[in-house]
Design a protein around this motif. Structure first.
Motif, PDB file in Angstrom:
ATOM      1  N   SER A   1       0.835  -1.190   0.000  1.00 34.42           N
ATOM      2  CA  SER A   1       0.000   0.000   0.000  1.00 34.42           C
ATOM      3  C   SER A   1       0.872   1.244   0.000  1.00 34.42           C
ATOM      4  O   SER A   1       1.950   1.241   0.582  1.00 34.42           O
ATOM      5  CB  SER A   1      -0.911   0.021   1.233  1.00 34.42           C
ATOM      6  OG  SER A   1      -1.757  -1.104   1.271  1.00 34.42           O
ATOM      7  N   CYS A   2       0.380   2.287  -0.631  1.00 30.95           N
ATOM      8  CA  CYS A   2       1.074   3.570  -0.636  1.00 30.95           C
ATOM      9  C   CYS A   2       0.042   4.645  -0.345  1.00 30.95           C
ATOM     10  O   CYS A   2      -0.770   4.991  -1.212  1.00 30.95           O
ATOM     11  CB  CYS A   2       1.758   3.820  -1.966  1.00 30.95           C
ATOM     12  SG  CYS A   2       2.573   5.426  -2.064  1.00 30.95           S
ATOM     13  N   ALA A   3       0.075   5.164   0.861  1.00 39.02           N
ATOM     14  CA  ALA A   3      -0.881   6.186   1.270  1.00 39.02           C
ATOM     15  C   ALA A   3      -0.275   7.568   1.093  1.00 39.02           C
ATOM     16  O   ALA A   3       0.910   7.783   1.338  1.00 39.02           O
ATOM     17  CB  ALA A   3      -1.271   5.965   2.731  1.00 39.02           C
ATOM     18  N   ALA A   4      -1.105   8.516   0.696  1.00 40.66           N
ATOM     19  CA  ALA A   4      -0.673   9.901   0.532  1.00 40.66           C
ATOM     20  C   ALA A   4      -1.183  10.725   1.696  1.00 40.66           C
ATOM     21  O   ALA A   4      -2.303  10.540   2.158  1.00 40.66           O
ATOM     22  CB  ALA A   4      -1.200  10.464  -0.774  1.00 40.66           C
ATOM     23  N   SER A   5      -0.373  11.638   2.145  1.00 42.70           N
ATOM     24  CA  SER A   5      -0.787  12.541   3.216  1.00 42.70           C
ATOM     25  C   SER A   5      -0.172  13.912   2.984  1.00 42.70           C
ATOM     26  O   SER A   5       0.856  14.036   2.332  1.00 42.70           O
ATOM     27  CB  SER A   5      -0.355  11.989   4.583  1.00 42.70           C
ATOM     28  OG  SER A   5       1.049  11.911   4.667  1.00 42.70           O
ATOM     29  N   GLY A   6      -0.820  14.915   3.506  1.00 35.53           N
ATOM     30  CA  GLY A   6      -0.291  16.263   3.391  1.00 35.53           C
ATOM     31  C   GLY A   6      -0.642  16.967   2.103  1.00 35.53           C
ATOM     32  O   GLY A   6      -0.642  18.184   2.039  1.00 35.53           O
TER      33      GLY A   6
ATOM     34  N   ALA B   1     -10.901   7.492  -2.755  1.00 36.35           N
ATOM     35  CA  ALA B   1     -11.300   8.123  -1.503  1.00 36.35           C
ATOM     36  C   ALA B   1     -10.150   8.200  -0.521  1.00 36.35           C
ATOM     37  O   ALA B   1     -10.023   9.170   0.232  1.00 36.35           O
ATOM     38  CB  ALA B   1     -12.479   7.369  -0.899  1.00 36.35           C
ATOM     39  N   GLU B   2      -9.325   7.175  -0.518  1.00 33.43           N
ATOM     40  CA  GLU B   2      -8.217   7.114   0.434  1.00 33.43           C
ATOM     41  C   GLU B   2      -6.917   7.643  -0.148  1.00 33.43           C
ATOM     42  O   GLU B   2      -5.916   7.714   0.564  1.00 33.43           O
ATOM     43  CB  GLU B   2      -8.024   5.671   0.912  1.00 33.43           C
ATOM     44  CG  GLU B   2      -9.230   5.099   1.639  1.00 33.43           C
ATOM     45  CD  GLU B   2      -9.491   5.803   2.948  1.00 33.43           C
ATOM     46  OE1 GLU B   2      -8.520   6.284   3.578  1.00 33.43           O
ATOM     47  OE2 GLU B   2     -10.660   5.905   3.343  1.00 33.43           O
ATOM     48  N   ALA B   3      -6.938   8.008  -1.441  1.00 31.73           N
ATOM     49  CA  ALA B   3      -5.711   8.482  -2.105  1.00 31.73           C
ATOM     50  C   ALA B   3      -4.581   7.475  -1.936  1.00 31.73           C
ATOM     51  O   ALA B   3      -3.414   7.848  -1.771  1.00 31.73           O
ATOM     52  CB  ALA B   3      -5.294   9.850  -1.559  1.00 31.73           C
ATOM     53  N   THR B   4      -4.947   6.217  -1.976  1.00 37.47           N
ATOM     54  CA  THR B   4      -3.986   5.132  -1.740  1.00 37.47           C
ATOM     55  C   THR B   4      -3.841   4.305  -2.996  1.00 37.47           C
ATOM     56  O   THR B   4      -4.810   4.039  -3.697  1.00 37.47           O
ATOM     57  CB  THR B   4      -4.461   4.251  -0.575  1.00 37.47           C
ATOM     58  OG1 THR B   4      -4.520   5.047   0.614  1.00 37.47           O
ATOM     59  CG2 THR B   4      -3.504   3.090  -0.346  1.00 37.47           C
ATOM     60  N   VAL B   5      -2.614   3.896  -3.257  1.00 33.87           N
ATOM     61  CA  VAL B   5      -2.318   3.018  -4.374  1.00 33.87           C
ATOM     62  C   VAL B   5      -1.862   1.675  -3.826  1.00 33.87           C
ATOM     63  O   VAL B   5      -1.132   1.628  -2.825  1.00 33.87           O
ATOM     64  CB  VAL B   5      -1.229   3.629  -5.279  1.00 33.87           C
ATOM     65  CG1 VAL B   5      -0.773   2.632  -6.331  1.00 33.87           C
ATOM     66  CG2 VAL B   5      -1.757   4.876  -5.948  1.00 33.87           C
ATOM     67  N   TYR B   6      -2.296   0.622  -4.471  1.00 31.66           N
ATOM     68  CA  TYR B   6      -1.943  -0.732  -4.039  1.00 31.66           C
ATOM     69  C   TYR B   6      -1.147  -1.444  -5.122  1.00 31.66           C
ATOM     70  O   TYR B   6      -1.301  -1.163  -6.310  1.00 31.66           O
ATOM     71  CB  TYR B   6      -3.210  -1.534  -3.743  1.00 31.66           C
ATOM     72  CG  TYR B   6      -4.087  -0.898  -2.716  1.00 31.66           C
ATOM     73  CD1 TYR B   6      -5.189  -0.135  -3.081  1.00 31.66           C
ATOM     74  CD2 TYR B   6      -3.818  -1.042  -1.356  1.00 31.66           C
ATOM     75  CE1 TYR B   6      -6.006   0.460  -2.128  1.00 31.66           C
ATOM     76  CE2 TYR B   6      -4.623  -0.445  -0.397  1.00 31.66           C
ATOM     77  CZ  TYR B   6      -5.708   0.303  -0.789  1.00 31.66           C
ATOM     78  OH  TYR B   6      -6.497   0.900   0.157  1.00 31.66           O
ATOM     79  N   LEU B   7      -0.333  -2.374  -4.695  1.00 32.53           N
ATOM     80  CA  LEU B   7       0.362  -3.266  -5.618  1.00 32.53           C
ATOM     81  C   LEU B   7       0.117  -4.687  -5.119  1.00 32.53           C
ATOM     82  O   LEU B   7       0.702  -5.104  -4.119  1.00 32.53           O
ATOM     83  CB  LEU B   7       1.859  -2.966  -5.684  1.00 32.53           C
ATOM     84  CG  LEU B   7       2.626  -3.777  -6.730  1.00 32.53           C
ATOM     85  CD1 LEU B   7       2.207  -3.361  -8.146  1.00 32.53           C
ATOM     86  CD2 LEU B   7       4.138  -3.605  -6.569  1.00 32.53           C
ATOM     87  N   GLN B   8      -0.769  -5.381  -5.808  1.00 28.61           N
ATOM     88  CA  GLN B   8      -1.035  -6.774  -5.494  1.00 28.61           C
ATOM     89  C   GLN B   8      -0.016  -7.631  -6.224  1.00 28.61           C
ATOM     90  O   GLN B   8       0.067  -7.577  -7.450  1.00 28.61           O
ATOM     91  CB  GLN B   8      -2.453  -7.164  -5.924  1.00 28.61           C
ATOM     92  CG  GLN B   8      -2.798  -8.617  -5.673  1.00 28.61           C
ATOM     93  CD  GLN B   8      -2.846  -8.967  -4.198  1.00 28.61           C
ATOM     94  OE1 GLN B   8      -3.398  -8.228  -3.402  1.00 28.61           O
ATOM     95  NE2 GLN B   8      -2.264 -10.110  -3.839  1.00 28.61           N
TER      96      GLN B   8
END
Length: 117
Positions: free
Chosen positions: A19-24, A73-80
């Protein structure tokens, strides 16, 4: 601003999801990507996704095994990552660029993936 997680130790043939979450800040309209660097090797591109339009791109070495996706919604990217191989062992980094072909200007810290044979 980018936080990668989900790495670990897995046997060959197994799966992991990064997972790669974005913040800020938001990265809407950016391209979000994954790169990896194995011991003694240069960093290499793994996969990328356009935030708008959902177009995806993969390195030949992971096509058919890895899938990049996003949660708006979560501004998150996943790598399965499925059917993992020992040669997938590396530190995986998430990154963002304003457009394809531009330098990736934003990087998260790496997360280690170790695939045992």
């Amino acid at each position: 601003q980018l936080q990668a997680s989900g790495g670990g130790l897995v046997q060959a043939g197994g799966s992991l999801r990064l997972s790669c979450a974005a913040s800020g800040r938001t990265f809407n309209s950016y391209v979000r990507g994954w790169f990896r660097q194995a011991p003694g090797k240069e960093r290499e591109f793994v996969a990328a996704i356009r935030w708008s339009g959902d177009r995806t791109f993969y390195a030949d070495s992971v096509k058919g095994r890895f899938t990049i996706s996003k949660d708006n919604a979560e501004a998150t990217v996943y790598l399965q990552m499925n059917s993992l191989k020992p040669e997938d062992t590396a530190v995986y980094y998430c990154a963002a660029t304003s457009a394809l072909g531009n330098e990736y200007a934003y990087w998260g810290q790496g997360t280690l993936v170790t695939v045992s044979s």
